[in-house]
Write a protein that holds these residues in place. Sequence first.
Motif, PDB file in Angstrom:
ATOM      1  N   PHE A  29       0.972  -1.290   0.062  1.00 37.15           N
ATOM      2  CA  PHE A  29       0.215  -0.056  -0.099  1.00 37.15           C
ATOM      3  C   PHE A  29       0.714   1.277   0.212  1.00 37.15           C
ATOM      4  O   PHE A  29       1.983   1.156   0.501  1.00 37.15           O
ATOM      5  N   VAL A  36       4.035   0.649   2.223  1.00 35.93           N
ATOM      6  CA  VAL A  36       3.902  -0.353   3.453  1.00 35.93           C
ATOM      7  C   VAL A  36       3.612  -1.801   2.615  1.00 35.93           C
ATOM      8  O   VAL A  36       3.116  -2.001   1.842  1.00 35.93           O
ATOM      9  N   ALA A  38       2.593  -4.623   3.099  1.00 34.62           N
ATOM     10  CA  ALA A  38       1.723  -5.505   3.934  1.00 34.62           C
ATOM     11  C   ALA A  38       1.739  -7.201   3.874  1.00 34.62           C
ATOM     12  O   ALA A  38       1.941  -7.630   4.831  1.00 34.62           O
ATOM     13  N   ASN A  58      -0.558  -6.657  15.744  1.00 35.34           N
ATOM     14  CA  ASN A  58      -1.251  -5.790  14.791  1.00 35.34           C
ATOM     15  C   ASN A  58      -0.428  -5.390  13.619  1.00 35.34           C
ATOM     16  O   ASN A  58       0.947  -5.266  13.577  1.00 35.34           O
ATOM     17  N   GLY A  59      -1.009  -5.452  12.576  1.00 36.29           N
ATOM     18  CA  GLY A  59      -0.324  -4.970  11.158  1.00 36.29           C
ATOM     19  C   GLY A  59       0.777  -6.082  10.654  1.00 36.29           C
ATOM     20  O   GLY A  59       1.451  -5.800   9.706  1.00 36.29           O
ATOM     21  N   ALA A  60       0.644  -7.119  11.144  1.00 28.17           N
ATOM     22  CA  ALA A  60       1.502  -8.297  10.553  1.00 28.17           C
ATOM     23  C   ALA A  60       0.987  -8.637   9.102  1.00 28.17           C
ATOM     24  O   ALA A  60       1.980  -9.266   8.320  1.00 28.17           O
ATOM     25  N   GLY A  61      -0.047  -8.401   8.622  1.00 29.90           N
ATOM     26  CA  GLY A  61      -0.690  -8.656   7.340  1.00 29.90           C
ATOM     27  C   GLY A  61      -1.789  -9.712   7.168  1.00 29.90           C
ATOM     28  O   GLY A  61      -1.954 -10.051   6.157  1.00 29.90           O
ATOM     29  N   LYS A  62      -2.278  -9.995   8.408  1.00 33.25           N
ATOM     30  CA  LYS A  62      -3.304 -11.228   8.447  1.00 33.25           C
ATOM     31  C   LYS A  62      -4.354 -10.939   7.474  1.00 33.25           C
ATOM     32  O   LYS A  62      -4.915 -11.659   6.535  1.00 33.25           O
ATOM     33  N   THR A  63      -5.034  -9.834   7.898  1.00 30.72           N
ATOM     34  CA  THR A  63      -6.076  -9.083   7.116  1.00 30.72           C
ATOM     35  C   THR A  63      -5.917  -9.058   5.802  1.00 30.72           C
ATOM     36  O   THR A  63      -6.632  -9.559   4.889  1.00 30.72           O
ATOM     37  N   THR A  64      -4.771  -8.662   5.189  1.00 31.56           N
ATOM     38  CA  THR A  64      -4.399  -8.518   3.843  1.00 31.56           C
ATOM     39  C   THR A  64      -4.330  -9.721   3.157  1.00 31.56           C
ATOM     40  O   THR A  64      -4.989  -9.881   1.942  1.00 31.56           O
ATOM     41  N   GLU A 173     -10.511 -12.733  13.191  1.00 33.15           N
ATOM     42  CA  GLU A 173     -10.599 -12.435  14.645  1.00 33.15           C
ATOM     43  C   GLU A 173     -12.067 -12.398  14.863  1.00 33.15           C
ATOM     44  O   GLU A 173     -12.752 -11.373  15.223  1.00 33.15           O
ATOM     45  N   HIS A 205      -5.979 -12.815  17.634  1.00 35.22           N
ATOM     46  CA  HIS A 205      -5.128 -12.240  18.527  1.00 35.22           C
ATOM     47  C   HIS A 205      -4.824 -13.119  19.921  1.00 35.22           C
ATOM     48  O   HIS A 205      -4.052 -12.768  20.641  1.00 35.22           O
TER      49      HIS A 205
HETATM   50  N1  LIG Z   1      -5.872  -0.204   2.688  1.00 37.26           N
HETATM   51  C1  LIG Z   1      -4.927   0.251   3.285  1.00 37.26           C
HETATM   52  N2  LIG Z   1      -4.026   1.250   2.814  1.00 37.26           N
HETATM   53  C2  LIG Z   1      -2.936   1.341   3.520  1.00 37.26           C
HETATM   54  N3  LIG Z   1      -2.351   0.613   4.479  1.00 37.26           N
HETATM   55  C3  LIG Z   1      -2.862  -0.562   4.651  1.00 37.26           C
HETATM   56  C4  LIG Z   1      -4.313  -0.983   4.274  1.00 37.26           C
HETATM   57  N4  LIG Z   1      -4.430  -2.159   4.493  1.00 37.26           N
HETATM   58  C5  LIG Z   1      -3.691  -2.498   5.513  1.00 37.26           C
HETATM   59  N5  LIG Z   1      -2.696  -1.473   5.517  1.00 37.26           N
HETATM   60  C6  LIG Z   1      -1.278  -1.753   6.258  1.00 37.26           C
HETATM   61  O1  LIG Z   1      -0.740  -2.971   5.853  1.00 37.26           O
HETATM   62  C7  LIG Z   1      -0.371  -3.523   7.068  1.00 37.26           C
HETATM   63  C8  LIG Z   1      -0.886  -4.758   7.317  1.00 37.26           C
HETATM   64  O2  LIG Z   1      -2.198  -4.842   7.817  1.00 37.26           O
HETATM   65  P1  LIG Z   1      -3.227  -5.822   8.199  1.00 37.26           P
HETATM   66  O3  LIG Z   1      -4.792  -5.180   8.405  1.00 37.26           O
HETATM   67  O4  LIG Z   1      -3.181  -6.923   7.193  1.00 37.26           O
HETATM   68  O5  LIG Z   1      -2.736  -6.533   9.374  1.00 37.26           O
HETATM   69  P2  LIG Z   1      -3.162  -7.349  10.525  1.00 37.26           P
HETATM   70  O6  LIG Z   1      -2.300  -8.628  10.845  1.00 37.26           O
HETATM   71  O7  LIG Z   1      -4.605  -7.867   9.964  1.00 37.26           O
HETATM   72  O8  LIG Z   1      -3.445  -6.427  11.665  1.00 37.26           O
HETATM   73  P3  LIG Z   1      -4.618  -6.539  12.928  1.00 37.26           P
HETATM   74  O9  LIG Z   1      -4.257  -7.794  13.664  1.00 37.26           O
HETATM   75  O10 LIG Z   1      -4.518  -5.141  13.650  1.00 37.26           O
HETATM   76  O11 LIG Z   1      -6.195  -6.458  12.209  1.00 37.26           O
HETATM   77  C9  LIG Z   1      -0.625  -2.607   8.271  1.00 37.26           C
HETATM   78  O12 LIG Z   1       0.857  -1.764   8.172  1.00 37.26           O
HETATM   79  C10 LIG Z   1      -1.434  -1.687   7.833  1.00 37.26           C
HETATM   80  O13 LIG Z   1      -1.484  -0.361   8.183  1.00 37.26           O
END
Ligand SMILES: Nc1ncnc2c1ncn2[C@@H]1O[C@H](COP(=O)(O)OP(=O)(O)OP(=O)(O)O)[C@@H](O)[C@H]1O
Length: 314
Positions: A29, A36, A38, A58-64, A173, A205
């Motif tokens: 992103f 970033v 992700a 948080n921010g590990a990239g799981k949701t992405t 989650e 988490h």
């Molecule tokens: N649409 C977006 N625009 C910019 N940055 C993004 C976007 N989506 C995710 N990110 C960034 O990508 C990285 C991974 O985010 P992601 O949501 O995949 O992590 P996560 O492991 O699911 O975190 P959490 O446990 O907090 O949900 C983070 O640094 C987040 O800020």
Amino acid sequence: MTTTPAPAPPRAATTTGPAIELAGITRHFGTGSKLVRAVDGIDLTIGRGEIVALLGPNGAGKTTTLDMLLGLSTPDTGQVQVLGSPARRAVASGRIAAVLQTGGLLPDLTVAETVQVIAGLHGAKPRIDDVMQLAGLTDIARRRVGKCSGGEQQRVKFALALLPDPDVLVLDEPTAGMDVKARRRFWNTMRESADAGRTVVFATHYLEEAEQFARRTVVMDRGRIVADGETAHLRAALGGRTVSATVPDTDARSTIADELRRAGADEVRVDGTRLTARTTASDELAAQLLAAGATDLEITAPTLESAFTDLTED
Ligand SMILES: Nc1ncnc2c1ncn2[C@@H]1O[C@H](COP(=O)(O)OP(=O)(O)OP(=O)(O)O)[C@@H](O)[C@H]1O
């Protein structure tokens, strides 16, 4: 126009091959100094019927990662295959479904109405009763969704995800915001669903959820997979076990403590007559302590929390 769905084929009769295949996935992103990464190069294969926890800070990239798995976003590079098809096709055919953090429910509908409306869209009306029961919604069928607790609303989303009878269930989650009782109830329901042979991938988490529910855990940090293995092995392999015993004999106590320190055991402590040490050779230490007249022996495996901290610390 209404259509009657063809009866779902038995799960075992679907094609062979893995449920999920991610090969060389990246997703970034932003640009320049705001770039970033992700997801920074992920290879992951998940077999049919596996239950896998995706664990990471948080921010590990799981949701992405899960979004790409569900065809909600496209990787910059790499391939995503779900049950041998591109992700979007698997979603369209109802073979993969999700309980996501985002995505609202309509607060003015009752729980039953919500399930009925979505069942109508999916042509899944015959499954309504089963799904209501599986998700534990029968008792709150007439409650307005807006009056449901966070945990109850998650169960409604879970029911909606079950309507197409998916082979793969993705949960991001799912128990966020639930109290301990609601969480336990949710996972009991999930376990029943998984016992039916579904593949389940969930981001969490709550480390104890990975320990209790997933045989396999994939740990992510900063867009990469930093560990992948059996949850129990992951725990045991990291940091050994803590062995603790009461050793009344002063000489034996200090001799064993000195030997442990020389052998490089971690956290060797002597509190009064109690000796505690973290070691990868816990069985040998236990035998040595008992031979030296020790009592009240305790051996504990590290929690996944501490294993996870060890893994993701620089
Ligand atoms: N649409 C977006 N625009 C910019 N940055 C993004 C976007 N989506 C995710 N990110 C960034 O990508 C990285 C991974 O985010 P992601 O949501 O995949 O992590 P996560 O492991 O699911 O975190 P959490 O446990 O907090 O949900 C983070 O640094 C987040 O800020």
